[in-house]
Write a protein that holds these residues in place. Structure first.
Motif, PDB file in Angstrom:
ATOM      1  N   LEU A  24       0.828  -1.210   0.000  1.00  0.00           N
ATOM      2  CA  LEU A  24       0.000   0.000   0.000  1.00  0.00           C
ATOM      3  C   LEU A  24       0.867   1.267   0.000  1.00  0.00           C
ATOM      4  N   LYS A  25       2.076   1.150   0.589  1.00  0.00           N
ATOM      5  CA  LYS A  25       2.965   2.322   0.654  1.00  0.00           C
ATOM      6  C   LYS A  25       3.729   2.540  -0.644  1.00  0.00           C
ATOM      7  N   ALA A  26       3.753   1.512  -1.500  1.00  0.00           N
ATOM      8  CA  ALA A  26       4.548   1.604  -2.721  1.00  0.00           C
ATOM      9  C   ALA A  26       4.023   2.703  -3.645  1.00  0.00           C
ATOM     10  N   LYS A  27       4.912   3.229  -4.503  1.00  0.00           N
ATOM     11  CA  LYS A  27       4.513   4.274  -5.439  1.00  0.00           C
ATOM     12  C   LYS A  27       3.463   3.765  -6.421  1.00  0.00           C
ATOM     13  N   THR A  28       3.653   2.518  -6.862  1.00  0.00           N
ATOM     14  CA  THR A  28       2.657   1.908  -7.762  1.00  0.00           C
ATOM     15  C   THR A  28       2.211   0.586  -7.149  1.00  0.00           C
ATOM     16  N   PRO A  29       1.326   0.670  -6.156  1.00  0.00           N
ATOM     17  CA  PRO A  29       0.893  -0.564  -5.484  1.00  0.00           C
ATOM     18  C   PRO A  29       0.170  -1.506  -6.438  1.00  0.00           C
ATOM     19  N   LYS A  30       0.298  -2.807  -6.139  1.00  0.00           N
ATOM     20  CA  LYS A  30      -0.329  -3.836  -6.960  1.00  0.00           C
ATOM     21  C   LYS A  30      -1.749  -4.073  -6.469  1.00  0.00           C
ATOM     22  N   ASN A  31      -2.715  -3.896  -7.352  1.00  0.00           N
ATOM     23  CA  ASN A  31      -4.114  -4.161  -7.000  1.00  0.00           C
ATOM     24  C   ASN A  31      -4.450  -5.611  -7.381  1.00  0.00           C
ATOM     25  N   HIS A  32      -5.482  -6.147  -6.752  1.00  0.00           N
ATOM     26  CA  HIS A  32      -5.904  -7.533  -6.986  1.00  0.00           C
ATOM     27  C   HIS A  32      -4.729  -8.498  -6.755  1.00  0.00           C
ATOM     28  N   PHE A  33      -3.965  -8.206  -5.704  1.00  0.00           N
ATOM     29  CA  PHE A  33      -2.788  -9.012  -5.391  1.00  0.00           C
ATOM     30  C   PHE A  33      -3.181 -10.326  -4.716  1.00  0.00           C
ATOM     31  N   THR A  34      -2.224 -11.241  -4.666  1.00  0.00           N
ATOM     32  CA  THR A  34      -2.349 -12.449  -3.839  1.00  0.00           C
ATOM     33  C   THR A  34      -1.160 -12.463  -2.894  1.00  0.00           C
ATOM     34  N   ILE A  35      -1.329 -13.109  -1.739  1.00  0.00           N
ATOM     35  CA  ILE A  35      -0.245 -13.230  -0.767  1.00  0.00           C
ATOM     36  C   ILE A  35      -0.265 -14.643  -0.206  1.00  0.00           C
ATOM     37  N   GLY A  36       0.904 -15.261  -0.097  1.00  0.00           N
ATOM     38  CA  GLY A  36       1.011 -16.606   0.444  1.00  0.00           C
ATOM     39  C   GLY A  36       1.309 -17.650  -0.611  1.00  0.00           C
ATOM     40  N   ILE A  37       1.090 -17.303  -1.893  1.00  0.00           N
ATOM     41  CA  ILE A  37       1.429 -18.216  -2.978  1.00  0.00           C
ATOM     42  C   ILE A  37       2.516 -17.569  -3.822  1.00  0.00           C
ATOM     43  N   VAL A  38       3.133 -18.382  -4.695  1.00  0.00           N
ATOM     44  CA  VAL A  38       4.141 -17.870  -5.627  1.00  0.00           C
ATOM     45  C   VAL A  38       3.522 -17.934  -7.018  1.00  0.00           C
ATOM     46  N   ASP A  39       2.941 -16.839  -7.443  1.00  0.00           N
ATOM     47  CA  ASP A  39       2.232 -16.787  -8.725  1.00  0.00           C
ATOM     48  C   ASP A  39       3.169 -16.289  -9.816  1.00  0.00           C
ATOM     49  N   ASP A  40       3.746 -17.246 -10.555  1.00  0.00           N
ATOM     50  CA  ASP A  40       4.632 -16.876 -11.662  1.00  0.00           C
ATOM     51  C   ASP A  40       3.921 -16.988 -13.007  1.00  0.00           C
ATOM     52  N   VAL A  41       2.598 -17.055 -12.978  1.00  0.00           N
ATOM     53  CA  VAL A  41       1.809 -17.120 -14.213  1.00  0.00           C
ATOM     54  C   VAL A  41       1.160 -15.760 -14.496  1.00  0.00           C
ATOM     55  N   THR A  42       0.355 -15.273 -13.550  1.00  0.00           N
ATOM     56  CA  THR A  42      -0.246 -13.938 -13.717  1.00  0.00           C
ATOM     57  C   THR A  42       0.503 -12.881 -12.918  1.00  0.00           C
ATOM     58  N   HIS A  43       1.499 -13.327 -12.134  1.00  0.00           N
ATOM     59  CA  HIS A  43       2.382 -12.426 -11.375  1.00  0.00           C
ATOM     60  C   HIS A  43       1.587 -11.518 -10.429  1.00  0.00           C
ATOM     61  N   SER A  44       0.597 -12.118  -9.772  1.00  0.00           N
ATOM     62  CA  SER A  44      -0.229 -11.338  -8.847  1.00  0.00           C
ATOM     63  C   SER A  44       0.313 -11.342  -7.424  1.00  0.00           C
ATOM     64  N   SER A  45       1.256 -12.227  -7.123  1.00  0.00           N
ATOM     65  CA  SER A  45       1.661 -12.431  -5.725  1.00  0.00           C
ATOM     66  C   SER A  45       2.653 -11.376  -5.248  1.00  0.00           C
ATOM     67  N   LEU A  46       2.579 -11.102  -3.941  1.00  0.00           N
ATOM     68  CA  LEU A  46       3.529 -10.217  -3.271  1.00  0.00           C
ATOM     69  C   LEU A  46       4.615 -11.052  -2.610  1.00  0.00           C
ATOM     70  N   GLU A  47       5.822 -10.562  -2.568  1.00  0.00           N
ATOM     71  CA  GLU A  47       6.895 -11.232  -1.842  1.00  0.00           C
ATOM     72  C   GLU A  47       6.817 -10.837  -0.371  1.00  0.00           C
ATOM     73  N   TRP A  48       7.249 -11.730   0.517  1.00  0.00           N
ATOM     74  CA  TRP A  48       7.223 -11.441   1.952  1.00  0.00           C
ATOM     75  C   TRP A  48       8.469 -11.964   2.643  1.00  0.00           C
ATOM     76  N   ASP A  49       8.710 -11.429   3.822  1.00  0.00           N
ATOM     77  CA  ASP A  49       9.874 -11.807   4.622  1.00  0.00           C
ATOM     78  C   ASP A  49       9.457 -12.914   5.591  1.00  0.00           C
ATOM     79  N   GLU A  50       9.975 -14.130   5.381  1.00  0.00           N
ATOM     80  CA  GLU A  50       9.597 -15.266   6.225  1.00  0.00           C
ATOM     81  C   GLU A  50      10.071 -15.106   7.665  1.00  0.00           C
TER      82      GLU A  50
END
Length: 823
Positions: A24-50
């Motif tokens: 949300l703080k990013a200059k161009t935030p990603k809308n309709h994101f996913t979190i918790g999966i690694v989406d390398d097809v539609t590239h919707s996923s956010l990276e996180w710090d484990e």
């Protein structure tokens, strides 16, 4: 802005929440994101710090890795209660385990803190780590979850002065790098000495309290004793006393291991699967086996949802402490050990002597074959040491004993249990060599005998069923007899969980790639689901015939007629037709005729599909009964196999209409006061349905005969199979004896109802068991499901037992009268 979390049941932890806020703080935030999966097809996923954490200081975290059915999860649930009651700490527990019935890895996540616990996700790194099964260390990165300076407790068969050289070098290095405090305890030997078998939960629980210091040792022991009474009180005083004794002796068995400066072990962690495994298995299945499946990217998921079969062979769970060892000279070659093995881990072969004399491993055993079928050949009984669950069913059923110098029987049999670790590597090499041996010619032996059936390849192997399971031998037998053309519709339940559970599939092809096709729809519609398979196969078979009729005029008419007119009732004829179909494919492939190309896609359906609709009594007697009755009444050629445990085994032992009177089950805590539904008798009233009631432990020959007749019958067939179950509260090793008791007491009559006999002027009903020779109590009170009521309410138990006795007598008389009627 919006997005999705929890896809595929993935975690949502503090690091992921932070990733969402950072987005949300990013200059161009990603809308309709996913979190918790690694989406390398539609590239919707956010990276996180484990490694990001938000838990307050003072939070204590502990993780326990247990072996399914060893009691670890139950003990840790008790530990949470004990900590919550006996301290000022807030306590929390999460428990992770897959749907294998037993023998898989379970993980318990425990938090306790002086502060309110708001961490509603699993632990990533813990101060205390316990591994309750030594073999886990060689295939799972358990130490990756230990915090620096943390404590590691290992259930080890090796004492403190030996264990260091026995663990993998990777584990040694992790302990050194983290400067961990390392403790060992031999919980299995203590449990075995007390009569607890593999139930090490109380021992390991006591060790946790002793090492962690969460509670004073004396207070912890007292609380554990109270928890034992609460947990096992209904199992009887002897069980409670054994567990209390285990708790009192555990603390003195704990040993501390001083860490050397260097990692020196010659052992290494094993890769999840062999290097020569298929690509999909290496890239996808292996990651799931190694418990890294949550990190798989979307691109590796099968697009159409289909997964390869025969993948359990790569899993190598290595969970057996003891495995069967064959003594060739005492063996009578009856093949019963292979027949009863629930996991197809003990097998037999007859083969050319040249394979025994040259190229075989030094410890590979063989003996001359006894019998006309494979005269002049060698014979071997071989176990898969890393796939065996150590249930001992094969040893228990073995009828052959070693004789002493005077010719007298000794206590040793032709198969005996022995410690697995010392012989693991040698037997693994023997198993690989055994698998490479060519299968014997099936035409030389009668496949429809107990002995002959076991020379056929098992196409259901190494499932996740409980050790000693009473269901899986029936499924395995069906695949041996018909697996090359078998299609399975599986009702939800135990058989669908161990039959089609990720990451691996036990249904397997034979050497030429042919094997069962399997699918599961729902609980309630399985019969209709299987009916759809039948209708589809029939329609495509009819279309294939239609296309070949059209092609007759374009050449090869005589050859096409040999295919269309073939009698496919015998397995040998099926194989001959397949050879003809291969030749026809080669011919049609060379034609530019569009009809020839259309025919190519359906030729396989000229080999009749063997459709099997499989499920438990919860499906067949209860939730799916309407569909089952509808399909039986259709007259279509389907085979229904009901694996009758008398309870909803998969969901924890709830009462079903198959539950016998006087049995205690969930929803029948005071003992069921209604008779067991007689599914076989109901089906026989149609008059045109083949019906059999079987129990392999009581009569293997009758079981094989019933399967043969059911599949050969050109209409609906129903096999109701007695299956002993861990929910019955009995020794799974001796399940075959319980089946004998069920039959000999009249509780479970064996019969076959074959409508084709009526056309010959014979009575269709054949009773295959004799009038009861045992009291039904002999059967009942070997099982906790009956004993529990006698302990809790003796008067009611007596009343219900007498009612059950009347049920048994009246049911036997009914079958006896029906079998003696003149037609």
């Amino acid at each position: 802005m919006g997005g999705r979390y929890g896809l595929a049941s993935k975690e949502f932890n503090a690091g992921m929440a932070k990733a969402v806020l950072d987005n949300l703080k990013a200059k161009t935030p990603k809308n309709h994101f996913t979190i918790g999966i690694v989406d390398d097809v539609t590239h919707s996923s956010l990276e996180w710090d484990e490694d990001f954490e938000s838990e307050p200081d003072g939070t204590h975290r502990a993780m326990f890795y247990g072996l399914g059915a060893d009691g670890t999860v139950g003990a840790n649930k008790n530990s949470i209660k004990i900590i919550g009651k006996a301290t000022d700490y807030n306590a929390q527990g999460y428990f992770v385990y897959d749907s294998k019935k037993s023998g898989s890895m379970t993980t318990s996540h425990l938090r306790f803190s002086p502060h309110p616990i708001r961490s509603i996700y699993l632990i990533h790194k813990a101060e205390f780590l316990a591994c309750h099964a030594f073999p886990f260390l060689e295939r799972v990165d358990i130490l990756g979850h230990l915090r620096p300076g943390g404590t590691f407790l290992l259930n080890s068969p090796y004492p403190a002065d030996e264990v260091w050289d026995r663990i993998p070098v990777e584990v040694q290095q992790a302990l050194i790098d983290k400067q961990a405090k390392f403790y060992v305890i031999d919980a299995y030997s203590l449990a075995k000495s007390l009569g607890l078998g593999g139930r090490i939960n109380v021992i390991m629980q006591t060790a946790f309290f002793a090492i962690s210091g969460v509670l004073p040792e004396e207070k912890a022991l007292k609380m554990i004793e109270l928890a034992v009474e609460d947990t096992y009180g209904d199992k009887g005083k002897a069980v409670v006393d054994m567990n209390v004794r285990a708790a009192s002796l555990a603390a003195e068995r704990i040993q501390k291991v001083e860490l050397p400066a260097k990692a020196t072990s010659k052992h290494h962690m094993h890769p999840p699967v062999p290097a020569d495994a298929p690509e999909f298995v290496r890239r996808v299945t292996a990651e799931m086996i190694a418990y890294r499946g949550d990190k798989l990217p979307v691109s590796l998921m099968p697009v159409d949802g289909t997964y390869p079969t025969g993948t359990t062979r790569y899993e190598k769970r290595n969970i057996a402490l003891e495995i069967p060892v064959w003594e060739p000279e005492a063996c009578i070659q009856c093949n019963q050990c292979s027949f009863v093995c629930p996991h197809a881990t003990i097998r037999v072969k007859a083969y050319d002597p040249k394979f025994a004399n040259g190229g075989a491993p030094k410890t590979f055993k063989s003996i001359d074959y006894k019998g006309k079928e494979y005269a002049g050949m060698k014979y071997t009984v071989q176990v898969a040491p890393e796939d065996c669950t150590g249930c001992g069913a094969c040893v228990y059923v073995c009828p052959a004993f070693v004789k002493d110098e005077k010719g007298q029987k000794t206590e040793r049999k032709a198969i005996n249990m022995a410690a697995q670790p010392p012989i693991r590597e040698a037997e693994a090499a023997n198993w690989e060599y055994f698998l490479a041996l060519p299968d014997p010619d099936a035409k030389l032996a009668n496949r429809f005998t107990v002995k002959g059936s076991q020379f056929l390849p098992a196409m259901f192997e190494f499932s996740g069923a409980c050790g000693g399971c009473g269901e899986t031998p029936y499924i395995k037998l069906a695949t041996q007899l018909f697996g090359d053309r078998m299609v399975v519709a599986n009702a939800t339940g135990c058989s669908s969980i161990y039959g089609g559970n990720l990451p691996t599939t036990p249904y397997a092809p034979r050497a030429d790639g042919r094997g069962p096709a399997w699918s599961n729809s729902l609980f309630e519609d399985n019969a209709e689901f299987g009916m759809g398979m039948r209708l589809t196969a029939d329609k495509l078979g009819a279309f294939a015939r239609e296309m070949l009729e059209r092609l007759r005029a374009k050449g090869q008419a005589e050859f096409i007629d040999s295919i269309l007119q073939a009698d496919l009732t015998a397995p040998e004829a099926v194989e001959e037709t397949r050879v003809r179909l291969d030749a026809l494919r080669a011919h049609l492939a060379g034609l530019k005729d569009p009809e020839a190309q259309r025919a190519l896609g359906v030729l396989e359906y000229l080999v009749p599909r063997s459709v099997w609709i499989i499920g438990g009594d919860g499906w067949a007697y209860d939730i799916g009964y309407g569909g089952l009755d509808h399909v039986l009444a259709s007259g279509r050629n389907v085979n229904l196999l009901v694996l009758d445990t008398g309870v909803y085994s998969n969901t924890g032992g709830q009462s079903s209409k198959a539950t016998p009177r006087a049995a205690v089950a969930k929803f029948a805590a005071a003992g069921k006061d209604m008779p067991k539904k007689d599914l076989g008798a109901i089906a026989m009233t149609y008059g045109n349905i083949y019906v059999a009631q079987v129990a392999y432990g009581a009569n293997m020959t009758q079981t094989v005969r019933a399967f043969k007749e059911a599949e050969a019958y050109p209409g609906p067939s129903l096999i109701v199979a007695y299956a002993h179950c861990i929910n019955h509260g009995m020794d799974m090793m001796s399940g075959t004896d319980l089946q004998k008791d069920a039959v000999e007491s009249g509780f479970w009559p064996l019969f076959r109802y074959d409508p084709t006999l009526a056309a010959e002027g014979k009575n269709p009903l054949q009773l295959d068991s004799k009038a009861p020779t045992k009291n039904v109590e002999d059967f009942m009170y070997k099982q906790v499901r009956f004993k529990a009521l006698r302990q809790a309410d003796p008067k009611r138990a007596q009343v219900l037992m007498e009612s059950l006795r009347k049920d048994v007598i009246s049911r036997w008389k009914f079958y006896e009268q029906m079998a003696n009627l003149d037609v």
